[in-house]
Scaffold this motif. Sequence first.
Motif, mmCIF file in Angstrom:
data_model
loop_
_atom_site.group_PDB
_atom_site.id
_atom_site.type_symbol
_atom_site.label_atom_id
_atom_site.label_comp_id
_atom_site.label_asym_id
_atom_site.label_seq_id
_atom_site.Cartn_x
_atom_site.Cartn_y
_atom_site.Cartn_z
ATOM 1 N N LYS A 86 -11.216 -7.293 -2.641
ATOM 2 C CA LYS A 86 -11.963 -6.618 -3.690
ATOM 3 C C LYS A 86 -11.257 -6.817 -5.024
ATOM 4 O O LYS A 86 -10.039 -7.032 -5.057
ATOM 5 C CB LYS A 86 -12.047 -5.122 -3.388
ATOM 6 C CG LYS A 86 -12.632 -4.776 -2.045
ATOM 7 C CD LYS A 86 -12.565 -3.269 -1.803
ATOM 8 C CE LYS A 86 -13.146 -2.899 -0.451
ATOM 9 N NZ LYS A 86 -13.064 -1.419 -0.199
ATOM 10 N N PRO A 87 -11.978 -6.707 -6.129
ATOM 11 C CA PRO A 87 -11.326 -6.829 -7.444
ATOM 12 C C PRO A 87 -10.159 -5.854 -7.615
ATOM 13 O O PRO A 87 -9.173 -6.182 -8.281
ATOM 14 C CB PRO A 87 -12.466 -6.526 -8.421
ATOM 15 C CG PRO A 87 -13.685 -7.017 -7.707
ATOM 16 C CD PRO A 87 -13.445 -6.672 -6.261
ATOM 17 N N ASP A 88 -10.233 -4.680 -7.005
ATOM 18 C CA ASP A 88 -9.150 -3.693 -7.096
ATOM 19 C C ASP A 88 -7.872 -4.155 -6.398
ATOM 20 O O ASP A 88 -6.822 -3.545 -6.586
ATOM 21 C CB ASP A 88 -9.587 -2.358 -6.499
ATOM 22 C CG ASP A 88 -10.508 -1.589 -7.425
ATOM 23 O OD1 ASP A 88 -11.094 -0.586 -6.974
ATOM 24 O OD2 ASP A 88 -10.647 -1.987 -8.596
ATOM 25 N N ASP A 89 -7.962 -5.205 -5.604
ATOM 26 C CA ASP A 89 -6.768 -5.748 -4.946
ATOM 27 C C ASP A 89 -5.975 -6.663 -5.876
ATOM 28 O O ASP A 89 -4.880 -7.116 -5.519
ATOM 29 C CB ASP A 89 -7.157 -6.534 -3.695
ATOM 30 C CG ASP A 89 -7.789 -5.662 -2.626
ATOM 31 O OD1 ASP A 89 -8.778 -6.108 -2.007
ATOM 32 O OD2 ASP A 89 -7.286 -4.536 -2.398
ATOM 33 N N THR A 90 -6.505 -6.953 -7.048
ATOM 34 C CA THR A 90 -5.824 -7.820 -8.001
ATOM 35 C C THR A 90 -4.491 -7.212 -8.427
ATOM 36 O O THR A 90 -4.435 -6.074 -8.894
ATOM 37 C CB THR A 90 -6.705 -8.058 -9.232
ATOM 38 O OG1 THR A 90 -7.885 -8.782 -8.833
ATOM 39 C CG2 THR A 90 -5.965 -8.859 -10.297
ATOM 40 N N ALA A 91 -3.423 -7.975 -8.243
ATOM 41 C CA ALA A 91 -2.074 -7.494 -8.553
ATOM 42 C C ALA A 91 -1.072 -8.607 -8.257
ATOM 43 O O ALA A 91 -1.427 -9.624 -7.651
ATOM 44 C CB ALA A 91 -1.736 -6.267 -7.711
ATOM 45 N N VAL A 92 0.158 -8.381 -8.657
ATOM 46 C CA VAL A 92 1.263 -9.203 -8.167
ATOM 47 C C VAL A 92 1.757 -8.546 -6.883
ATOM 48 O O VAL A 92 2.040 -7.347 -6.866
ATOM 49 C CB VAL A 92 2.401 -9.308 -9.189
ATOM 50 C CG1 VAL A 92 3.562 -10.120 -8.597
ATOM 51 C CG2 VAL A 92 1.907 -9.952 -10.479
ATOM 52 N N TYR A 93 1.843 -9.324 -5.843
ATOM 53 C CA TYR A 93 2.261 -8.825 -4.537
ATOM 54 C C TYR A 93 3.726 -9.202 -4.310
ATOM 55 O O TYR A 93 4.108 -10.369 -4.466
ATOM 56 C CB TYR A 93 1.382 -9.390 -3.441
ATOM 57 C CG TYR A 93 0.036 -8.710 -3.362
ATOM 58 C CD1 TYR A 93 -0.907 -8.889 -4.366
ATOM 59 C CD2 TYR A 93 -0.281 -7.859 -2.306
ATOM 60 C CE1 TYR A 93 -2.143 -8.234 -4.317
ATOM 61 C CE2 TYR A 93 -1.497 -7.217 -2.248
ATOM 62 C CZ TYR A 93 -2.418 -7.404 -3.257
ATOM 63 O OH TYR A 93 -3.630 -6.754 -3.202
ATOM 64 N N TYR A 94 4.516 -8.213 -3.929
ATOM 65 C CA TYR A 94 5.938 -8.395 -3.681
ATOM 66 C C TYR A 94 6.260 -8.058 -2.239
ATOM 67 O O TYR A 94 5.736 -7.068 -1.697
ATOM 68 C CB TYR A 94 6.761 -7.470 -4.576
ATOM 69 C CG TYR A 94 6.601 -7.694 -6.055
ATOM 70 C CD1 TYR A 94 5.615 -7.015 -6.770
ATOM 71 C CD2 TYR A 94 7.442 -8.561 -6.742
ATOM 72 C CE1 TYR A 94 5.469 -7.208 -8.138
ATOM 73 C CE2 TYR A 94 7.307 -8.760 -8.104
ATOM 74 C CZ TYR A 94 6.321 -8.077 -8.785
ATOM 75 O OH TYR A 94 6.182 -8.272 -10.149
ATOM 76 N N CYS A 95 7.131 -8.834 -1.646
ATOM 77 C CA CYS A 95 7.637 -8.424 -0.344
ATOM 78 C C CYS A 95 8.997 -7.762 -0.553
ATOM 79 O O CYS A 95 9.735 -8.102 -1.478
ATOM 80 C CB CYS A 95 7.740 -9.598 0.631
ATOM 81 S SG CYS A 95 8.868 -10.909 0.147
ATOM 82 N N GLY A 96 9.268 -6.817 0.292
ATOM 83 C CA GLY A 96 10.511 -6.077 0.214
ATOM 84 C C GLY A 96 11.227 -6.083 1.553
ATOM 85 O O GLY A 96 10.590 -6.175 2.608
ATOM 86 N N LEU A 97 12.525 -5.947 1.508
ATOM 87 C CA LEU A 97 13.376 -5.951 2.693
ATOM 88 C C LEU A 97 14.316 -4.761 2.602
ATOM 89 O O LEU A 97 14.900 -4.516 1.535
ATOM 90 C CB LEU A 97 14.149 -7.267 2.746
ATOM 91 C CG LEU A 97 15.199 -7.477 3.815
ATOM 92 C CD1 LEU A 97 15.305 -8.956 4.153
ATOM 93 C CD2 LEU A 97 16.562 -6.964 3.382
#
Length: 124
Positions: A86-97
């Motif tokens: 969905k358009p609301d999913d637009t973002a920079v996605y980061y993985c974390g550890l």
Amino acid sequence: VQLQASGGGLVQAGGSLRLSCAASVFNFRNYVMAWFRQAPGKEREFVASINRSGGSTKLTDSVKGRFTIARDNAKNTVYLQMNSLKPDDTAVYYCGLTSIIYSRSTEAEQYGNWGLGTQVTVSS
């Protein structure tokens, strides 16, 4: 520790993407892994996390039924399969550890390593 996220891109609403995050760390299986995202002007928010064995996952309510998190401990990699975007999913996605207990894996402050992130843009 280095985290390299990839797989982002531009997709139309309803489409799919699969994000990958490769971790350069010893004993990857000892760490809880997660995906967070940050849209412009907003705080970083929890998306999904997975425990050390891969047998348990958490998802934020807005992505349940659409996103799946998985890991391959042999490849030091965590994945985020994103469907019905969905358009609301637009973002920079980061993985974390993190090495903290899995029950606190939704808390951004528990992660000290993020990597550069990958941009996901969903057009309407």
